[in-house]
Design a protein around this motif. Structure first.
Motif, PDB file in Angstrom:
ATOM      1  N   VAL A 167       0.877  -1.178   0.000  1.00  0.00           N
ATOM      2  CA  VAL A 167       0.000   0.000   0.000  1.00  0.00           C
ATOM      3  C   VAL A 167       0.905   1.216   0.000  1.00  0.00           C
ATOM      4  O   VAL A 167       1.873   1.276   0.772  1.00  0.00           O
ATOM      5  CB  VAL A 167      -0.948  -0.003   1.213  1.00  0.00           C
ATOM      6  N   ILE A 168       0.608   2.146  -0.894  1.00  0.00           N
ATOM      7  CA  ILE A 168       1.409   3.372  -0.962  1.00  0.00           C
ATOM      8  C   ILE A 168       0.560   4.568  -0.539  1.00  0.00           C
ATOM      9  O   ILE A 168      -0.671   4.525  -0.595  1.00  0.00           O
ATOM     10  CB  ILE A 168       1.949   3.602  -2.393  1.00  0.00           C
ATOM     11  N   LYS A 169       1.246   5.612  -0.141  1.00  0.00           N
ATOM     12  CA  LYS A 169       0.546   6.862   0.223  1.00  0.00           C
ATOM     13  C   LYS A 169       1.281   8.026  -0.431  1.00  0.00           C
ATOM     14  O   LYS A 169       2.519   7.993  -0.549  1.00  0.00           O
ATOM     15  CB  LYS A 169       0.508   6.960   1.746  1.00  0.00           C
ATOM     16  N   THR A 170       0.555   9.017  -0.881  1.00  0.00           N
ATOM     17  CA  THR A 170       1.207  10.197  -1.447  1.00  0.00           C
ATOM     18  C   THR A 170       1.707  11.081  -0.303  1.00  0.00           C
ATOM     19  O   THR A 170       1.094  11.159   0.760  1.00  0.00           O
ATOM     20  CB  THR A 170       0.254  11.030  -2.335  1.00  0.00           C
ATOM     21  N   VAL A 171       2.855  11.705  -0.557  1.00  0.00           N
ATOM     22  CA  VAL A 171       3.426  12.633   0.427  1.00  0.00           C
ATOM     23  C   VAL A 171       3.862  13.900  -0.308  1.00  0.00           C
ATOM     24  O   VAL A 171       4.188  13.852  -1.499  1.00  0.00           O
ATOM     25  CB  VAL A 171       4.637  12.011   1.169  1.00  0.00           C
ATOM     26  N   ASP A 172       3.846  15.011   0.419  1.00  0.00           N
ATOM     27  CA  ASP A 172       4.167  16.297  -0.218  1.00  0.00           C
ATOM     28  C   ASP A 172       5.657  16.491  -0.433  1.00  0.00           C
ATOM     29  O   ASP A 172       6.074  17.253  -1.285  1.00  0.00           O
ATOM     30  CB  ASP A 172       3.608  17.454   0.622  1.00  0.00           C
ATOM     31  N   ASP A 173       6.457  15.806   0.393  1.00  0.00           N
ATOM     32  CA  ASP A 173       7.910  15.985   0.234  1.00  0.00           C
ATOM     33  C   ASP A 173       8.581  14.622   0.333  1.00  0.00           C
ATOM     34  O   ASP A 173       7.994  13.620  -0.046  1.00  0.00           O
ATOM     35  CB  ASP A 173       8.441  16.943   1.300  1.00  0.00           C
ATOM     36  N   GLY A 174       9.778  14.568   0.830  1.00  0.00           N
ATOM     37  CA  GLY A 174      10.468  13.291   1.004  1.00  0.00           C
ATOM     38  C   GLY A 174      11.263  12.911  -0.223  1.00  0.00           C
ATOM     39  O   GLY A 174      11.303  13.632  -1.219  1.00  0.00           O
ATOM     40  N   ILE A 175      11.891  11.757  -0.117  1.00  0.00           N
ATOM     41  CA  ILE A 175      12.772  11.286  -1.193  1.00  0.00           C
ATOM     42  C   ILE A 175      11.967  10.446  -2.169  1.00  0.00           C
ATOM     43  O   ILE A 175      11.249   9.531  -1.761  1.00  0.00           O
ATOM     44  CB  ILE A 175      13.901  10.422  -0.578  1.00  0.00           C
ATOM     45  N   TYR A 176      12.088  10.744  -3.433  1.00  0.00           N
ATOM     46  CA  TYR A 176      11.484   9.866  -4.444  1.00  0.00           C
ATOM     47  C   TYR A 176      12.148  10.100  -5.785  1.00  0.00           C
ATOM     48  O   TYR A 176      12.176  11.224  -6.280  1.00  0.00           O
ATOM     49  CB  TYR A 176       9.964  10.109  -4.568  1.00  0.00           C
ATOM     50  N   GLU A 177      12.696   9.058  -6.342  1.00  0.00           N
ATOM     51  CA  GLU A 177      13.245   9.116  -7.703  1.00  0.00           C
ATOM     52  C   GLU A 177      12.922   7.807  -8.379  1.00  0.00           C
ATOM     53  O   GLU A 177      12.821   6.766  -7.728  1.00  0.00           O
ATOM     54  CB  GLU A 177      14.772   9.301  -7.696  1.00  0.00           C
ATOM     55  N   THR A 178      12.798   7.867  -9.680  1.00  0.00           N
ATOM     56  CA  THR A 178      12.549   6.628 -10.398  1.00  0.00           C
ATOM     57  C   THR A 178      13.279   6.640 -11.726  1.00  0.00           C
ATOM     58  O   THR A 178      13.541   7.701 -12.290  1.00  0.00           O
ATOM     59  CB  THR A 178      11.024   6.412 -10.578  1.00  0.00           C
ATOM     60  N   VAL A 179      13.635   5.466 -12.195  1.00  0.00           N
ATOM     61  CA  VAL A 179      14.231   5.343 -13.517  1.00  0.00           C
ATOM     62  C   VAL A 179      13.600   4.116 -14.186  1.00  0.00           C
ATOM     63  O   VAL A 179      13.568   3.041 -13.602  1.00  0.00           O
ATOM     64  CB  VAL A 179      15.776   5.251 -13.437  1.00  0.00           C
ATOM     65  N   LEU A 180      13.025   4.330 -15.352  1.00  0.00           N
ATOM     66  CA  LEU A 180      12.329   3.248 -16.057  1.00  0.00           C
ATOM     67  C   LEU A 180      12.821   3.203 -17.489  1.00  0.00           C
ATOM     68  O   LEU A 180      13.042   4.247 -18.107  1.00  0.00           O
ATOM     69  CB  LEU A 180      10.810   3.502 -16.075  1.00  0.00           C
ATOM     70  N   GLY A 181      12.986   2.013 -18.026  1.00  0.00           N
ATOM     71  CA  GLY A 181      13.419   1.917 -19.412  1.00  0.00           C
ATOM     72  C   GLY A 181      13.146   0.556 -19.998  1.00  0.00           C
ATOM     73  O   GLY A 181      12.700  -0.365 -19.301  1.00  0.00           O
ATOM     74  N   ALA A 182      13.397   0.437 -21.288  1.00  0.00           N
ATOM     75  CA  ALA A 182      13.234  -0.840 -21.987  1.00  0.00           C
ATOM     76  C   ALA A 182      14.027  -0.790 -23.270  1.00  0.00           C
ATOM     77  O   ALA A 182      14.216   0.285 -23.855  1.00  0.00           O
ATOM     78  CB  ALA A 182      11.761  -1.099 -22.286  1.00  0.00           C
ATOM     79  N   ARG A 183      14.493  -1.963 -23.695  1.00  0.00           N
ATOM     80  CA  ARG A 183      15.314  -2.033 -24.887  1.00  0.00           C
ATOM     81  C   ARG A 183      14.532  -2.579 -26.078  1.00  0.00           C
ATOM     82  O   ARG A 183      14.926  -2.425 -27.219  1.00  0.00           O
ATOM     83  CB  ARG A 183      16.508  -2.937 -24.580  1.00  0.00           C
ATOM     84  N   GLY A 184      13.416  -3.232 -25.829  1.00  0.00           N
ATOM     85  CA  GLY A 184      12.664  -3.851 -26.918  1.00  0.00           C
ATOM     86  C   GLY A 184      13.387  -5.095 -27.389  1.00  0.00           C
ATOM     87  O   GLY A 184      14.090  -5.062 -28.396  1.00  0.00           O
ATOM     88  N   GLY A 185      13.279  -6.189 -26.641  1.00  0.00           N
ATOM     89  CA  GLY A 185      14.034  -7.389 -26.993  1.00  0.00           C
ATOM     90  C   GLY A 185      13.194  -8.642 -26.849  1.00  0.00           C
ATOM     91  O   GLY A 185      12.253  -8.679 -26.058  1.00  0.00           O
ATOM     92  N   TYR A 186      13.571  -9.666 -27.616  1.00  0.00           N
ATOM     93  CA  TYR A 186      12.852 -10.937 -27.592  1.00  0.00           C
ATOM     94  C   TYR A 186      13.629 -12.020 -26.840  1.00  0.00           C
ATOM     95  O   TYR A 186      13.398 -13.195 -27.054  1.00  0.00           O
ATOM     96  CB  TYR A 186      12.614 -11.428 -29.029  1.00  0.00           C
ATOM     97  N   GLU A 187      14.560 -11.594 -25.952  1.00  0.00           N
ATOM     98  CA  GLU A 187      15.396 -12.583 -25.279  1.00  0.00           C
ATOM     99  C   GLU A 187      14.603 -13.457 -24.313  1.00  0.00           C
ATOM    100  O   GLU A 187      15.012 -14.562 -23.978  1.00  0.00           O
ATOM    101  CB  GLU A 187      16.542 -11.888 -24.522  1.00  0.00           C
TER     102      GLU A 187
END
Ligand code: ACO
Length: 315
Positions: A167-187
């Motif tokens: 369960v997550i909650k929204t907060v006005d401050d604090g630490i938050y970073e995200t990195v998302l990616g994809a290569r497009g592969g059939y491995e």
């Protein structure tokens, strides 16, 4: 855009324990090969009364209870999965209905394979910022035993079933970073999703090379974006694909192995479920506590990768 914290976790364990010795009776393999190549000793499969739905509902119920949030307060439900029995209704919708969660909220599945739970957190954050809700439910659940070719020793020894939820909650401050990616592969591929049974196929060595690159890449990107170091992070919870992958990355980054939890010895690779299951175990062990800063890193089919840096908090 508000940040999010995780405020409650839960998991569900499938009932059938399958050891390496059990698999050695089915395919030409042995405990020594599997353990030395992967760190996996056993995995769990759903028993006849379990499915992706029962596992995800159990994990979700426990996470809601742990968070202290009432069901009426949940403002989105996201389920990360690649192995649910139905393409539609989504697993998230089935959980919503069976747990009696609100109807006027966004509910959907996310497919980013083993990175899915972390993608799901960011999707949920977007929804909560959009609809003004404070709490969201994010699940990672797999019944990979449905998709395994039990005659293919190069894949059937690797995977397991499981579910974890937060369960997550929204907060006005604090630490938050995200990195998302994809290569497009059939491995890594699974054809014909849905009730038509198909099989996981994987080019193991290519995936290995991809994974040992993806983990440090995500961690370094999160460090750079946030300006913090691994000394400031209490736990780094990585996708539990393979102990060799994790050990290699820890060595390469000269990181503290104590901060890189491993449980693949007991569950194998449970794809989207592995990160939330590991997180729940760390909470239960008292190794992740309110106020702690955690990183989570996923990589897998797609080829996708995902990292998130956030706080573990309370309601
Ligand atoms: N038991 C015994 N022998 C086996 C088995 C097995 N279960 N599987 C393969 N072998 C044999 C192969 O046939 C091969 O034999 P050969 O040399 O006579 O041809 C030999 O072992 C070596 O095979 P490799 O595929 O080269 O083995 P490798 O050392 O690369 O290990 C593994 C395979 C464990 C799959 C490894 O490549 C790996 O970990 N890859 C990453 C996979 C992964 O983690 N995927 C998950 C991330 S993405 C996701 O979660 C969906």
């Amino acid at each position: 855009m508000k940040n999010i914290e995780i405020i409650g976790t839960g998991m569900a364990k499938p009932g059938k324990v399958v050891t390496n010795d059990d698999l050695a009776k089915i395919v030409e393999t042995n405990d020594e090969w599997i353990t030395s190549r992967t760190g996996i000793k056993e995995r769990r499969f759903c028993d006849e009364n379990q499915s992706a739905y029962t596992l995800s509902a159990e994990a979700a119920q426990k996470a809601i209870e742990a968070s202290g949030v009432s069901k009426e307060e949940i403002s989105c439900v996201i389920c990360a999965t690649v192995s649910a029995e139905y393409v539609t209704p989504s697993l998230a919708c089935i959980v919503q209905r069976n747990l009696g969660l609100p109807e006027d909220i966004p509910v959907l599945d996310v497919n980013a394979a083993c990175s899915g739970f972390i993608y799901g957190l960011e999707v949920a954050r977007g929804f909560l910022n959009g609809n003004g809700g404070k709490y969201g439910l994010v699940i990672g659940c797999e019944q990979l035993s449905r998709l395994m070719d039990m005659t293919d020793r190069s894949t059937c020894v690797l995977f397991g079933d499981g579910a974890g939820a937060a369960v997550i909650k929204t907060v006005d401050d604090g630490i938050y970073e995200t990195v998302l990616g994809a290569r497009g592969g059939y491995e890594i591929t699974v054809e014909g999703a849905g009730p038509v049974v198909s099989h996981i196929k994987m080019e193991g060595q290519e995936v290995f090379k991809f994974a040992v690159d993806a983990i440090p890449k995500c961690i370094n990107a999160l460090k750079e974006k946030s300006g913090i170091t691994l000394d400031d992070v209490d736990q780094v919870i990585c996708h539990q694909a393979n102990a060799r992958i994790l050990d290699h990355c820890v060595r390469k980054m000269k990181a503290d192995p104590e901060k890189f939890y491993k449980n693949m010895d007991r569950y194998g690779n449970t794809s989207a479920a592995s990160v939330p299951v590991a997180l729940d175990e760390l909470v239960k062990l008292g190794k992740v506590n309110p106020g702690d800063t955690i990183m989570m890193v996923g990589f897998g089919g797609g080829l996708t990768w995902a990292g998130v840096l956030l706080k573990y908090g309370v309601k």
